[in-house]
Enzyme design. Sequence first.
Site, PDB file in Angstrom:
ATOM      1  N   TYR A 135     -12.518  13.867 -12.359  1.00  0.00           N
ATOM      2  CA  TYR A 135     -13.002  14.944 -11.489  1.00  0.00           C
ATOM      3  C   TYR A 135     -12.170  14.910 -10.217  1.00  0.00           C
ATOM      4  O   TYR A 135     -12.392  14.074  -9.334  1.00  0.00           O
ATOM      5  CB  TYR A 135     -14.472  14.674 -11.189  1.00  0.00           C
ATOM      6  N   SER A 144     -14.806  15.858   2.540  1.00  0.00           N
ATOM      7  CA  SER A 144     -16.055  16.579   2.794  1.00  0.00           C
ATOM      8  C   SER A 144     -15.826  18.086   2.901  1.00  0.00           C
ATOM      9  O   SER A 144     -16.604  18.882   2.386  1.00  0.00           O
ATOM     10  CB  SER A 144     -16.686  16.090   4.099  1.00  0.00           C
ATOM     11  N   GLY A 177     -11.722   8.876  -9.631  1.00  0.00           N
ATOM     12  CA  GLY A 177     -11.833   7.731 -10.525  1.00  0.00           C
ATOM     13  C   GLY A 177     -11.307   8.104 -11.898  1.00  0.00           C
ATOM     14  O   GLY A 177     -11.558   9.204 -12.387  1.00  0.00           O
ATOM     15  N   ARG A 350     -35.358 -22.021  -2.663  1.00  0.00           N
ATOM     16  CA  ARG A 350     -34.776 -22.667  -1.486  1.00  0.00           C
ATOM     17  C   ARG A 350     -35.857 -23.250  -0.579  1.00  0.00           C
ATOM     18  O   ARG A 350     -36.847 -22.578  -0.271  1.00  0.00           O
ATOM     19  CB  ARG A 350     -33.977 -21.630  -0.696  1.00  0.00           C
ATOM     20  N   GLN A 370     -38.954 -14.409   6.906  1.00  0.00           N
ATOM     21  CA  GLN A 370     -38.300 -14.101   5.627  1.00  0.00           C
ATOM     22  C   GLN A 370     -39.069 -12.970   4.925  1.00  0.00           C
ATOM     23  O   GLN A 370     -38.480 -12.027   4.411  1.00  0.00           O
ATOM     24  CB  GLN A 370     -38.268 -15.370   4.748  1.00  0.00           C
ATOM     25  N   GLY A 441     -26.073 -19.283   3.331  1.00  0.00           N
ATOM     26  CA  GLY A 441     -24.659 -19.486   3.008  1.00  0.00           C
ATOM     27  C   GLY A 441     -24.337 -19.175   1.557  1.00  0.00           C
ATOM     28  O   GLY A 441     -23.333 -18.535   1.255  1.00  0.00           O
ATOM     29  N   GLU A 464     -19.605  11.648  -3.540  1.00  0.00           N
ATOM     30  CA  GLU A 464     -20.608  12.669  -3.873  1.00  0.00           C
ATOM     31  C   GLU A 464     -21.336  13.183  -2.631  1.00  0.00           C
ATOM     32  O   GLU A 464     -22.546  13.385  -2.648  1.00  0.00           O
ATOM     33  CB  GLU A 464     -21.610  12.137  -4.897  1.00  0.00           C
TER      34      GLU A 464
HETATM   35  C1  LIG Z   1     -15.109   4.624  -4.593  1.00  0.00           C
HETATM   36  C2  LIG Z   1     -14.875   6.087  -4.418  1.00  0.00           C
HETATM   37  C3  LIG Z   1     -14.812   6.905  -5.538  1.00  0.00           C
HETATM   38  C4  LIG Z   1     -14.521   8.268  -5.405  1.00  0.00           C
HETATM   39  N1  LIG Z   1     -14.421   9.039  -6.526  1.00  0.00           N
HETATM   40  C5  LIG Z   1     -14.043  10.335  -6.401  1.00  0.00           C
HETATM   41  C6  LIG Z   1     -13.847  11.148  -7.560  1.00  0.00           C
HETATM   42  O1  LIG Z   1     -14.025  10.712  -8.694  1.00  0.00           O
HETATM   43  N2  LIG Z   1     -13.421  12.428  -7.379  1.00  0.00           N
HETATM   44  C7  LIG Z   1     -13.212  12.948  -6.140  1.00  0.00           C
HETATM   45  O2  LIG Z   1     -12.828  14.114  -6.054  1.00  0.00           O
HETATM   46  N3  LIG Z   1     -13.425  12.217  -5.036  1.00  0.00           N
HETATM   47  C8  LIG Z   1     -13.824  10.927  -5.129  1.00  0.00           C
HETATM   48  N4  LIG Z   1     -14.035  10.168  -4.010  1.00  0.00           N
HETATM   49  C9  LIG Z   1     -13.833  10.767  -2.698  1.00  0.00           C
HETATM   50  C10 LIG Z   1     -15.135  11.055  -1.991  1.00  0.00           C
HETATM   51  O3  LIG Z   1     -15.843  12.061  -2.664  1.00  0.00           O
HETATM   52  C11 LIG Z   1     -14.849  11.434  -0.538  1.00  0.00           C
HETATM   53  O4  LIG Z   1     -14.283  10.292   0.080  1.00  0.00           O
HETATM   54  C12 LIG Z   1     -16.132  11.860   0.143  1.00  0.00           C
HETATM   55  O5  LIG Z   1     -16.467  13.161  -0.257  1.00  0.00           O
HETATM   56  C13 LIG Z   1     -16.044  11.806   1.672  1.00  0.00           C
HETATM   57  O6  LIG Z   1     -15.043  12.604   2.139  1.00  0.00           O
HETATM   58  P1  LIG Z   1     -13.933  12.079   3.159  1.00  0.00           P
HETATM   59  O7  LIG Z   1     -13.308  10.882   2.579  1.00  0.00           O
HETATM   60  O8  LIG Z   1     -13.114  13.269   3.468  1.00  0.00           O
HETATM   61  O9  LIG Z   1     -14.730  11.655   4.448  1.00  0.00           O
HETATM   62  P2  LIG Z   1     -14.701  12.396   5.842  1.00  0.00           P
HETATM   63  O10 LIG Z   1     -15.402  13.706   5.695  1.00  0.00           O
HETATM   64  O11 LIG Z   1     -13.320  12.420   6.377  1.00  0.00           O
HETATM   65  O12 LIG Z   1     -15.611  11.419   6.675  1.00  0.00           O
HETATM   66  C14 LIG Z   1     -15.150  10.628   7.775  1.00  0.00           C
HETATM   67  C15 LIG Z   1     -16.234  10.641   8.862  1.00  0.00           C
HETATM   68  O13 LIG Z   1     -16.333  11.946   9.423  1.00  0.00           O
HETATM   69  C16 LIG Z   1     -17.688  12.365   9.475  1.00  0.00           C
HETATM   70  N5  LIG Z   1     -17.761  13.823   9.292  1.00  0.00           N
HETATM   71  C17 LIG Z   1     -17.057  14.587   8.423  1.00  0.00           C
HETATM   72  N6  LIG Z   1     -17.407  15.880   8.539  1.00  0.00           N
HETATM   73  C18 LIG Z   1     -18.347  15.953   9.501  1.00  0.00           C
HETATM   74  C19 LIG Z   1     -19.115  17.016  10.082  1.00  0.00           C
HETATM   75  N7  LIG Z   1     -18.996  18.275   9.658  1.00  0.00           N
HETATM   76  N8  LIG Z   1     -19.996  16.716  11.051  1.00  0.00           N
HETATM   77  C20 LIG Z   1     -20.154  15.441  11.456  1.00  0.00           C
HETATM   78  N9  LIG Z   1     -19.478  14.393  10.943  1.00  0.00           N
HETATM   79  C21 LIG Z   1     -18.574  14.651   9.981  1.00  0.00           C
HETATM   80  C22 LIG Z   1     -18.377  11.632   8.321  1.00  0.00           C
HETATM   81  O14 LIG Z   1     -19.770  11.482   8.579  1.00  0.00           O
HETATM   82  C23 LIG Z   1     -17.638  10.283   8.328  1.00  0.00           C
HETATM   83  O15 LIG Z   1     -18.274   9.437   9.243  1.00  0.00           O
HETATM   84  C24 LIG Z   1     -14.340   8.819  -4.120  1.00  0.00           C
HETATM   85  C25 LIG Z   1     -14.450   7.996  -2.981  1.00  0.00           C
HETATM   86  C26 LIG Z   1     -14.710   6.649  -3.123  1.00  0.00           C
HETATM   87  C27 LIG Z   1     -14.803   5.792  -1.897  1.00  0.00           C
END
Ligand SMILES: Cc1cc2nc3c(=O)[nH]c(=O)nc-3n(C[C@H](O)[C@H](O)[C@H](O)COP(=O)(O)OP(=O)(O)OC[C@H]3O[C@@H](n4cnc5c(N)ncnc54)[C@H](O)[C@@H]3O)c2cc1C
Length: 667
Positions: A135, A144, A177, A350, A370, A441, A464
């Site tokens: 995807y 985002s 992925g 523990r 705890q 630890g 997601e």
């Molecule tokens: C392990 C892993 C697997 C993944 N697998 C896939 C996959 O299979 N396919 C795929 O397409 N993608 C995949 N991704 C990507 C993932 O979907 C994106 O990283 C995710 O959507 C977040 O987007 P970004 O990295 O642009 O974060 P950003 O949007 O750049 O976020 C950075 C910071 O900015 C803040 N921010 C961003 N926009 C706003 C706003 N409008 N207002 C306030 N704060 C904001 C966020 O809260 C965050 O703190 C994967 C990511 C990881 C880590």
Amino acid sequence: MEGVDHLAHERNKSEFDVDAMKIVWAGSPHAFVVSDRISKLVASDPGFRKDNRSTLSRKELFKNTLRKAAYAWKTIIDLHLSEEEAAKLRFYVDEPAFTDVHWGMFIPAIKGQGTEEQQQKWLPLAYKMQIIGCYAQTELGHGSNVQGLETTATFDPQTDEFIIHSPTLTSSKWWPGGLGKVATHAIAYALLIVGGREQGVHGFIVQLRSLEDHSPLPGMTVGDIGMKFGNGAYNAMDNGVLRFDHVRIPRNQMLMSHVMVLGRGSSLLGPWGGKTDFVYSQWSALRGGPVGANGKVVLVVTCEGKYKQSDVPRQLVYGAMLYVRQTIVADASCALSRAVCIATRYSAVRRQFGSQNGGPETQVIDYKTQQSRLFPLLASAYAFRFVGEWLKWLYADVTQRLQANDFSTLPEAHACTAGLKSLTTTATADGIEECRKLCGGHGYLCSSGLPELFAVYVPACTYEGENTVLLLQVARFLMKTVSQLGSSKKPVGTIAYMTRVEHLMQCRCGVQRGFAELSADLVEAAVAHCQLLVVSKFIEKLQQEIPGKGVKQQLEVLCNIYALFLLHKHQGDFLSTGCITPKHAALANDELRSLYSQVRPNAIALVDAFNYTDHYLGSILGCYDGNVYPKLYEAAWKDPLNESVVPDGYHQYIRPLLKQEIRTARL
Ligand SMILES: Cc1cc2nc3c(=O)[nH]c(=O)nc-3n(C[C@H](O)[C@H](O)[C@H](O)COP(=O)(O)OP(=O)(O)OC[C@H]3O[C@@H](n4cnc5c(N)ncnc54)[C@H](O)[C@@H]3O)c2cc1C
């Protein structure tokens, strides 16, 4: 001491029917039987061994993941497992792999966004794994903000094809992925350009690699993005990078269930009718952006310059996302319960301090501090389980309504899945780390299972839908609801409570223009709304008949802990808004302490009810029999570093130090 249950005395203390609780946790007797059988099948098969994962090199780990995925598929075929059983088997194999994305995102995207014709063509291939899908949405420059994606899909009417292209470095697909080394196909998201005009981001099925020799097809530059956080963990997955250089795909590989681009002279069917050159739609970001004014997809007939609307709301493109997010909420309860099971069992094993007259020291689980850290997490695991069950029901309900052209509950379902995905994944990631600290630890050792569990789990807060971005969407939904309170449109379902809040009824929502300024507060409001959902769904669960001696009573205690812990944690907000008095706050705190004492004798049984095998838990600290120390001791000697008594490097680097020969040493 093999075979001795070191936690037997704890199990004997329990006041409820653990087997009945296992069924409540599983969801039904049938779900329990399937889950129990498949988890034991995986645990007893050496082909699914995972205890050495954190010491493997990246290449070894990845190859081993490929082997396990193939072995799992063979097992599924050989044993004629049903779809439900196969999904459970992949779950208990417990290793991030390309198959997660293939089954969890590629197939649902085709189901949700493909036409019937497209589904008939692609799904049988995907179900048999004759093609492997990923995807590919996120790019180096944008995640985002899906509207900001730069990959283009330009329609060429002469050849009836799309030209997929990455015009900049930042348009490189980055993160998907399975993309790096395995996938043969991708659902790639790209900006549609028809007749020179940009028409929003859409999904396209693109073949990436040859089905004969797996080499990338012409125009594709594809590879892995490199090591990720932690040992083992998500490094088993080939998150990838991909650049397109004017790659051509047939027109019918654009996912067209809600929108379409027609070839010259094609007829329009369904609600649109007529004959035209090209039709395409406009829709906003999959993950970001507010829903449009009327929530409709706008169809544009370019040859005539006419605009037509279908009855299909633009939120329909959220379908696959709703599905994936509700599974993430269900998974949160699994990950948290797993960490809680480890920390609870180990806390009973523990002992530190408190020996009286040479007797045993105090089990750390008996310390009130705890308990006050551990038991709210135990309660959260159960709370997330039940809200996850409810969300599954909500998803089924909304899907059924959509099929009957009833779109009324879609915005609410979207807000619920987005908000609960955010809330449960944040709490689970934090909870796993707290469980690691609760184990002192030894929690920091890979053999505790907790470091890898954290490393595997924590990206759920980002993928997601980044959690804060999702909460902002929930906040917008809530503000919209508040702004409509005085109108004839009465809030129903999960927001019905708003009509009962007298103060809110008199409010006019003044945040429309100042939304960004107030966004940090609004995100807190969104979290509070989602917490209300979790608590109310837990209470609803308790209103059902729950068989088994003492089971309901235990769940009542956990529900009260969950709710009162929230009240305690956010006491300041409750007091400052006048919702409670200081006396209420003190009473709640007293009650919470008393509830912790009620949980204490049942704690081990409450985590036994998760019915996790030692294989799935993957933790020496959490092993069922509590025989922690001999196992820790034994595991240490298996570390590759202990293969030789004198380490490799002694002669080059240690001896010259000791012998004062460092100046002449060859370093
Ligand atoms: C392990 C892993 C697997 C993944 N697998 C896939 C996959 O299979 N396919 C795929 O397409 N993608 C995949 N991704 C990507 C993932 O979907 C994106 O990283 C995710 O959507 C977040 O987007 P970004 O990295 O642009 O974060 P950003 O949007 O750049 O976020 C950075 C910071 O900015 C803040 N921010 C961003 N926009 C706003 C706003 N409008 N207002 C306030 N704060 C904001 C966020 O809260 C965050 O703190 C994967 C990511 C990881 C880590």
